[in-house]
Structures are given as structure tokens and as C-alpha cells.
Design a protein around this motif. Sequence first.
Motif, PDB file in Angstrom:
ATOM      1  N   ARG A 195       0.881  -1.287   0.127  1.00  5.85           N
ATOM      2  CA  ARG A 195       0.495  -0.072   0.174  1.00  5.85           C
ATOM      3  C   ARG A 195       0.903   1.023   0.098  1.00  5.85           C
ATOM      4  O   ARG A 195       0.136   2.587  -0.408  1.00  5.85           O
ATOM      5  CB  ARG A 195      -1.176   0.136   1.112  1.00  5.85           C
ATOM      6  CG  ARG A 195      -2.308  -1.047   1.446  1.00  5.85           C
ATOM      7  CD  ARG A 195      -3.261  -0.825   2.268  1.00  5.85           C
ATOM      8  NE  ARG A 195      -3.977  -1.619   1.884  1.00  5.85           N
ATOM      9  CZ  ARG A 195      -5.522  -1.599   2.089  1.00  5.85           C
ATOM     10  NH1 ARG A 195      -5.455  -0.944   1.012  1.00  5.85           N
ATOM     11  NH2 ARG A 195      -6.441  -2.096   1.802  1.00  5.85           N
TER      12      ARG A 195
ATOM     13  N   THR B 275      -5.719  -7.629  -0.523  1.00  2.00           N
ATOM     14  CA  THR B 275      -5.548  -6.172  -0.448  1.00  2.00           C
ATOM     15  C   THR B 275      -5.184  -5.846  -2.179  1.00  2.00           C
ATOM     16  O   THR B 275      -5.438  -4.230  -1.812  1.00  2.00           O
ATOM     17  CB  THR B 275      -3.747  -5.843  -0.041  1.00  2.00           C
ATOM     18  OG1 THR B 275      -3.921  -7.070   1.656  1.00  2.00           O
ATOM     19  CG2 THR B 275      -3.693  -4.874   0.671  1.00  2.00           C
TER      20      THR B 275
ATOM     21  N   LEU C 255      -7.979  -2.758  -3.658  1.00  2.00           N
ATOM     22  CA  LEU C 255      -7.221  -1.837  -3.298  1.00  2.00           C
ATOM     23  C   LEU C 255      -7.846  -1.082  -4.271  1.00  2.00           C
ATOM     24  O   LEU C 255      -8.725   0.587  -5.001  1.00  2.00           O
ATOM     25  CB  LEU C 255      -5.910  -1.268  -3.766  1.00  2.00           C
ATOM     26  CG  LEU C 255      -5.068  -0.542  -2.421  1.00  2.00           C
ATOM     27  CD1 LEU C 255      -3.918  -1.151  -2.422  1.00  2.00           C
ATOM     28  CD2 LEU C 255      -5.201   0.129  -1.722  1.00  2.00           C
TER      29      LEU C 255
ATOM     30  N   VAL D 179      -2.516   2.741   4.743  1.00  2.00           N
ATOM     31  CA  VAL D 179      -2.486   1.747   5.357  1.00  2.00           C
ATOM     32  C   VAL D 179      -3.487   2.506   6.710  1.00  2.00           C
ATOM     33  O   VAL D 179      -3.119   2.127   7.912  1.00  2.00           O
ATOM     34  CB  VAL D 179      -1.575   1.018   6.028  1.00  2.00           C
ATOM     35  CG1 VAL D 179      -1.608   0.018   5.803  1.00  2.00           C
ATOM     36  CG2 VAL D 179      -0.587   1.705   5.030  1.00  2.00           C
TER      37      VAL D 179
END
Length: 333
Positions: free
Chosen positions: A127, A185, A189, A301
Motif C-alpha cells: 500500500r 489487498t 485497493l 494503510v
Amino acid sequence: MVEPIRWGILATGGIASTFVEDLALLDDCRVTAVASRSAERAAAFAKKYDIPHAWDSVQALAADDEVDIVYVATPHSHHYLPTLRLLEAGKHVLCEKAFAYNAAQARTMFDVAREHQRFLMEAMWTRCNPAIREMRRAIQEGMIGEVVSVNGNFAISGDIPPSHRLRNPELAGGALLDLGVYPVTLAHLALGVPESVSAVAVMDEVTGVDAQTAITLQYPKAVAQLMCSYRGGAANEVTIAGTEGRIELRDYAYRPSGYTLVRYNEPPREFEAPFVGHGYVHEALEVHRALRQGRLESTLVPPQSTLEVMEILDEVRSAIGLRYPGETHPKQS
């Protein structure tokens, strides 16, 4: 001159070494302490990296007045309780992924951080990666239109013994928490929280953890199809496709140095955004920004994103029947 941020390191494995090497590239911090259950390993690590204090317990590290923030680099199974002890002792914490066993533990960790007014962030370097941040900006600006799919894989292979953390259920092993957290993840996103989660897995015949897991995340107008494995598999690539084009992340897709943008009916365009050091510099910089600005949460994050990804991982584990010995589920008020 600005006062340096003083780091403590919990654990002495490979990732801890790599992180310390990247911290050395920054001029506004220093590593002042390291802790391990083994006094010998802590002393050897301290000698190697010229760290003043070496401790043989979390408690000793938590009591060290020369530590502002601790990087928790232990296996997944040893994130929850050490993080709570450190927060309660007044330390800020950067905790490795997967953040905890489950979302309930993660919520408790963030609750305790807020209660004690301490900064807490998941060490999800993806991230914070410059290319991922540029890629996300391109998606938000509509460069590929409306996102309709994410396809991602993270597979490794090799002679991994059953005692290794990747296969050891006592250490919350398995492909999902160690490898699958990355494609999940990236899907999060690009698309956020799915409407439904389904998964199938091939379980390790010796240890019982997931050796290979296939995940489908269903969204109102999109689907993410993700795979993770430590018994070989497809290339470690991710494609995020939209109605007007796609973005391709090749090779090590979770620490890229650039990406390819393909708008339909146009030649591909390569975008470069190199990372610094081993790639951990950027999450350290995010921690430093937050601490110097007096913020207790990261913007790159944020706690909510960590919790939402942990909830997806919980649903995958439920679907494949993966349970860990000693796992706790804190009660929520």
C-alpha cells in the motif's frame, strides 16, 4: 535539528534484518533496541547492526525508555499479544502482515491503540509502494474506466520443511495469511469490500494448513479471482481490468517498480516508479510522517482497510475449513 525517531525491533529473522537495513537509509531515525526470545540471537543481531540494546523478551523491550516505536516482525501467531503489551506500555507499533489471526483480534489491537493514544499500523508495504500509489491514482482518475475484474496470483515453490512458519499451524502458517494477503489487498485497493467470498483449497497433507487456495470475490459489477500457493503455480502477476483498459503488474507484483497501462485500441504504456532500498523505506516514511504530524492512524494503510482485508481472510478460512491451535477470538462490546 529534528529529534530522531527511535525504533525497537521485535524478532531477528530475515524480514527484521531487511527492515533495519532500509531504516539505515533514512536520516531521521535510529534503531536503539532489538528483542528476541533468545538472548543470544538478540545479542548477535544487535552486534551486526550496531544496536545499543539487546533484550530477551517483549516486556524488556516495552520497558525500554529509549524506544518510541516497535516493528513487530514475529510470525503471524505472535502479533496479537506482543502488540497489546507494547501499546499498553506506551509504544507506537508497526506490525507485520498478516496483522493477526483474525479480524476480531485486529479490532482489539486498534481499540487498545486508541485507548492508549498510540499509533498502530499494519506493515503492508504494498500500500506504500510508489508504483502502487501511482497505479491507484490512475484507476481513480478513470484511466481504465470502471474496474470489472482483478486477477492475481502469488505462488512460490521449494523444499519447505513442515516446521517452517509457512507450513506450521502453530505459527498460523499456510499460503493464505502469508501470500494470499497480497492479492486480496490489491483487489481491495481496486474494488473495496466484496458482496460475497468463496474459496477452495488444497490442504497440506502433513500439517493441515492450506498449501494452495483459490479465492473468488464477488462485487456488484466486478469479480476478483485470486490464487496463492507454496507448491508452485502461476506467475506472480496481477491484472486490474476496466471498461476502457487494464493495468498489468508483472514479476513480483506486490513490490513493483512500475506498471503497464493498456488502454484498449492504444499501444501499451510503461510507467516507472522505483522503490527505495528493499522497498520497506516507504512504509517507514509513512510511519514517520504520521508520528511527526501527531496522527495515530496511517492514511496509506488505514485501520479500516486492514480490518476489511482481515474479514475477507476470515471468510476464506471459513470456506476452506482452516483453523489454528490456540487461536483466540476476543469478544467485542
